[in-house]
Design an enzyme around this catalytic site. Structure first.
Site, mmCIF file in Angstrom:
data_model
loop_
_atom_site.group_PDB
_atom_site.id
_atom_site.type_symbol
_atom_site.label_atom_id
_atom_site.label_comp_id
_atom_site.label_asym_id
_atom_site.label_seq_id
_atom_site.Cartn_x
_atom_site.Cartn_y
_atom_site.Cartn_z
ATOM 1 N N ASP A 64 0.825 -1.215 0.000
ATOM 2 C CA ASP A 64 0.000 0.000 0.000
ATOM 3 C C ASP A 64 0.862 1.269 0.000
ATOM 4 O O ASP A 64 1.977 1.258 0.522
ATOM 5 C CB ASP A 64 -0.922 -0.024 1.227
ATOM 6 C CG ASP A 64 -2.081 0.942 1.085
ATOM 7 O OD1 ASP A 64 -2.341 1.418 -0.039
ATOM 8 O OD2 ASP A 64 -2.727 1.222 2.109
ATOM 9 N N LEU A 111 10.756 -20.420 -4.771
ATOM 10 C CA LEU A 111 9.711 -19.579 -4.174
ATOM 11 C C LEU A 111 8.415 -19.615 -4.990
ATOM 12 O O LEU A 111 8.435 -19.490 -6.212
ATOM 13 C CB LEU A 111 10.221 -18.128 -4.110
ATOM 14 C CG LEU A 111 9.225 -17.075 -3.628
ATOM 15 C CD1 LEU A 111 8.951 -17.227 -2.139
ATOM 16 C CD2 LEU A 111 9.743 -15.666 -3.922
ATOM 17 N N HIS A 136 2.423 3.411 -8.965
ATOM 18 C CA HIS A 136 2.264 1.992 -9.326
ATOM 19 C C HIS A 136 3.479 1.532 -10.144
ATOM 20 O O HIS A 136 3.993 0.437 -9.946
ATOM 21 C CB HIS A 136 0.973 1.773 -10.116
ATOM 22 C CG HIS A 136 -0.273 2.165 -9.371
ATOM 23 N ND1 HIS A 136 -0.479 1.811 -8.061
ATOM 24 C CD2 HIS A 136 -1.357 2.880 -9.736
ATOM 25 C CE1 HIS A 136 -1.649 2.306 -7.666
ATOM 26 N NE2 HIS A 136 -2.204 2.949 -8.661
ATOM 27 N N THR A 183 -10.854 -6.802 -4.626
ATOM 28 C CA THR A 183 -12.192 -6.758 -5.251
ATOM 29 C C THR A 183 -12.755 -5.336 -5.156
ATOM 30 O O THR A 183 -13.523 -4.915 -6.012
ATOM 31 C CB THR A 183 -13.167 -7.760 -4.573
ATOM 32 O OG1 THR A 183 -13.023 -7.661 -3.141
ATOM 33 C CG2 THR A 183 -12.898 -9.185 -4.980
ATOM 34 N N ARG A 195 -12.134 2.072 -8.314
ATOM 35 C CA ARG A 195 -11.277 3.239 -8.609
ATOM 36 C C ARG A 195 -11.588 3.770 -10.020
ATOM 37 O O ARG A 195 -12.186 3.061 -10.832
ATOM 38 C CB ARG A 195 -9.805 2.827 -8.517
ATOM 39 C CG ARG A 195 -9.430 2.497 -7.086
ATOM 40 C CD ARG A 195 -7.951 2.403 -6.917
ATOM 41 N NE ARG A 195 -7.647 2.112 -5.519
ATOM 42 C CZ ARG A 195 -6.440 2.172 -4.992
ATOM 43 N NH1 ARG A 195 -5.420 2.508 -5.744
ATOM 44 N NH2 ARG A 195 -6.250 1.905 -3.727
ATOM 45 N N ASN A 241 1.264 3.472 -2.905
ATOM 46 C CA ASN A 241 1.818 3.915 -4.201
ATOM 47 C C ASN A 241 1.349 5.328 -4.565
ATOM 48 O O ASN A 241 2.137 6.153 -5.018
ATOM 49 C CB ASN A 241 1.377 2.975 -5.332
ATOM 50 C CG ASN A 241 1.906 1.574 -5.158
ATOM 51 O OD1 ASN A 241 2.740 1.325 -4.299
ATOM 52 N ND2 ASN A 241 1.402 0.645 -5.967
ATOM 53 N N ARG A 250 0.237 7.779 -2.609
ATOM 54 C CA ARG A 250 0.814 8.819 -1.742
ATOM 55 C C ARG A 250 2.283 9.064 -2.081
ATOM 56 O O ARG A 250 2.771 10.180 -2.041
ATOM 57 C CB ARG A 250 0.660 8.415 -0.266
ATOM 58 C CG ARG A 250 -0.721 8.768 0.286
ATOM 59 C CD ARG A 250 -0.999 8.036 1.562
ATOM 60 N NE ARG A 250 -1.357 6.643 1.304
ATOM 61 C CZ ARG A 250 -1.517 5.727 2.247
ATOM 62 N NH1 ARG A 250 -1.301 6.043 3.511
ATOM 63 N NH2 ARG A 250 -1.866 4.507 1.920
HETATM 64 C C1 IPE Z 1 -5.376 -2.631 -0.090
HETATM 65 O O1 IPE Z 1 -5.057 -1.292 -0.321
HETATM 66 C C2 IPE Z 1 -5.372 -3.394 -1.379
HETATM 67 C C3 IPE Z 1 -4.084 -3.557 -2.024
HETATM 68 C C4 IPE Z 1 -2.914 -3.171 -1.554
HETATM 69 C C5 IPE Z 1 -4.125 -4.214 -3.292
HETATM 70 P P1 IPE Z 1 -6.184 -0.188 -0.505
HETATM 71 O O2 IPE Z 1 -5.477 1.103 -0.670
HETATM 72 O O3 IPE Z 1 -7.126 -0.585 -1.586
HETATM 73 O O4 IPE Z 1 -6.969 -0.273 0.884
HETATM 74 P P2 IPE Z 1 -7.806 0.806 1.668
HETATM 75 O O5 IPE Z 1 -8.794 1.377 0.702
HETATM 76 O O6 IPE Z 1 -6.852 1.840 2.161
HETATM 77 O O7 IPE Z 1 -8.435 0.058 2.802
HETATM 78 C C1 IPE Z 2 -1.549 0.307 -3.424
HETATM 79 O O1 IPE Z 2 -1.320 1.672 -3.456
HETATM 80 C C2 IPE Z 2 -1.805 -0.276 -4.799
HETATM 81 C C3 IPE Z 2 -3.203 -0.718 -5.022
HETATM 82 C C4 IPE Z 2 -4.150 -0.750 -4.122
HETATM 83 C C5 IPE Z 2 -3.521 -1.186 -6.349
HETATM 84 P P1 IPE Z 2 -2.523 2.709 -3.455
HETATM 85 O O2 IPE Z 2 -2.905 2.996 -4.868
HETATM 86 O O3 IPE Z 2 -3.634 2.235 -2.584
HETATM 87 O O4 IPE Z 2 -1.819 3.989 -2.823
HETATM 88 P P2 IPE Z 2 -2.426 4.966 -1.731
HETATM 89 O O5 IPE Z 2 -2.903 4.132 -0.591
HETATM 90 O O6 IPE Z 2 -3.562 5.695 -2.400
HETATM 91 O O7 IPE Z 2 -1.304 5.852 -1.364
HETATM 92 MG MG MG Z 3 -4.037 2.442 -0.611
#
Ligand code: IPE
Ligand code: IPE
Ligand code: MG
Length: 239
Positions: A17, A128, A34, A63, A68, A19, A21
Site C-alpha cells: 500500500d 519460491l 504503481h 475486489t 477506482r 503507491n 501517496r
Molecule cells: C489494499 O489497499 C489493497 C491492495 C494493496 C491491493 P487499498 O489502498 O485498496 O486499501 P484501503 O482502501 O486503504 O483500505
Molecule cells: C496500493 O497503493 C496499490 C493498489 C491498491 C492497487 P494505493 O494505490 O492504494 O496507494 P495509496 O494508498 O492511495 O497511497
Molecule cells: Mg491504498
C-alpha cells in the site's frame, strides 16, 4: 529454518500500500507510484528466494479496487501485463513458480493470458511460490468457498454437520498453501482491507509507515527481525 539469526516464515503475505501517496509527495500522478512498485517487488522476491521462504503472497488488486477511476484500473491492468512480460524470464531463471489467488476471471483477457502463460512456463519450478492476489477479496474467497461446500451438500456428498474447519480450508482458492505466519502492510494503514480473512487467524502483523515504492530489502529484513522477536502462542501458554 534459520537465516542470519532469525526464524524464516514459510509464508509471507504483503499488503503493498501507498503507491498513490508516494507519487503525490513527489508531485507526480498516482500511476507513477504503481510504476515505481516494481523494484520493491523485485527486492522482496529476491530476498525471499535467498532465505528459503516458500510462499510470498502480494496483494496487488482487491475486489474493492475495481471501484477506482477507470483510467487507474486500466493502467494497473496494463502494468500487470508489462510486469509479467518483462520479468518472467528472470523469475523462471530464479526457479520461482508464479501463482494467483482471487477472482481471476474478472481480469481482462490480455493480462489474464499473460498470467496463464507465465504460470504454465514456471509451473514446474521448485523455488519460491510467488502468489499474486488479483481481484482478491477475503469475503469473496469465503463466499466462493461456501458455494462449493453447499454444492457438495446438495449432491449428498457431505452432511452439514460433517463440515469442519478443514472442509472450509480445503475449498479456499489455494488449499495447499499454508496460512501466512507474517503479514506486512506498508504506508502506515493498520487494517486488513479484506485480505486473507480466514488464513490470517494467527498471523503476526507488521505495520510500517514506509510507502510501498520505498520498501526494499533492508525494510523486509527489519520486518523479519521483528517477526523473529515475537512469541507466537496460538492460544496456549508460552514456555
Ligand atoms: C489494499 O489497499 C489493497 C491492495 C494493496 C491491493 P487499498 O489502498 O485498496 O486499501 P484501503 O482502501 O486503504 O483500505
Ligand atoms: C496500493 O497503493 C496499490 C493498489 C491498491 C492497487 P494505493 O494505490 O492504494 O496507494 P495509496 O494508498 O492511495 O497511497
Ligand atoms: Mg491504498
Amino acid at each position: 529454518m534459520k537465516s542470519e539469526g532469525f526464524p524464516v516464515p514459510r509464508h509471507i503475505a504483503i499488503i503493498m500500500d501507498g503507491n498513490g501517496r508516494w507519487a503525490r509527495r513527489k508531485g507526480l500522478p498516482r500511476i507513477k507510484g504503481h510504476d515505481a512498485a516494481e523494484s520493491s517487488i523485485h527486492d522482496c522476491v529476491e530476498l525471499c528466494g535467498e532465505i528459503g521462504v516458500e510462499y510470498l503472497t502480494l496483494y496487488a488488486f482487491s475486489t474493492e479496487n475495481w471501484s477506482r477511476p477507470r483510467a487507474e484500473v486500466s493502467f494497473i491492468m496494463k502494468l500487470l501485463s508489462r510486469f509479467i512480460r518483462s520479468n518472467i524470464q528472470e523469475l523462471d531463471d530464479k526457479n520461482v513458480k508464479l501463482r494467483v489467488t482471487g477472482r481471476i476471471s474478472d481480469i481482462p483477457r490480455g493480462p489474464r493470458g499473460d498470467l496463464m502463460d507465465a504460470m504454465e512456463k514456471t509451473g514446474g519450478n521448485t523455488g519460491l511460490n510467488l502468489v499474486l492476489a488479483l481481484s482478491y477479496g477475503g469475503r469473496a474467497e469465503l463466499r466462493d468457498c461456501f458455494v462449493k461446500i453447499a454444492e457438495r451438500v446438495r449432491k449428498g456428498e457431505l452432511e452439514p454437520d460433517e463440515i469442519t474447519e478443514d472442509t472450509i480450508a480445503g475449498e479456499l482458492y489455494n488449499p495447499d498453501i499454508p496460512d501466512p505466519e507474517l503479514i506486512i502492510r506498508t504506508s502506515g494503514e493498520q487494517r486488513l482491507s479484506n485480505f486473507l480473512m480466514w488464513e490470517s487467524a494467527y498471523s503476526e502483523f507488521y505495520f510500517t509507515p514506509v510507502l510501498w515504492p520505498d520498501f526494499n530489502r533492508e525494510e523486509l529484513e527489519k520486518a523479519l527481525g521483528e517477526y523473529g522477536s515475537r512469541g507466537r502462542r496460538f492460544g496456549g501458554l508460552s514456555d
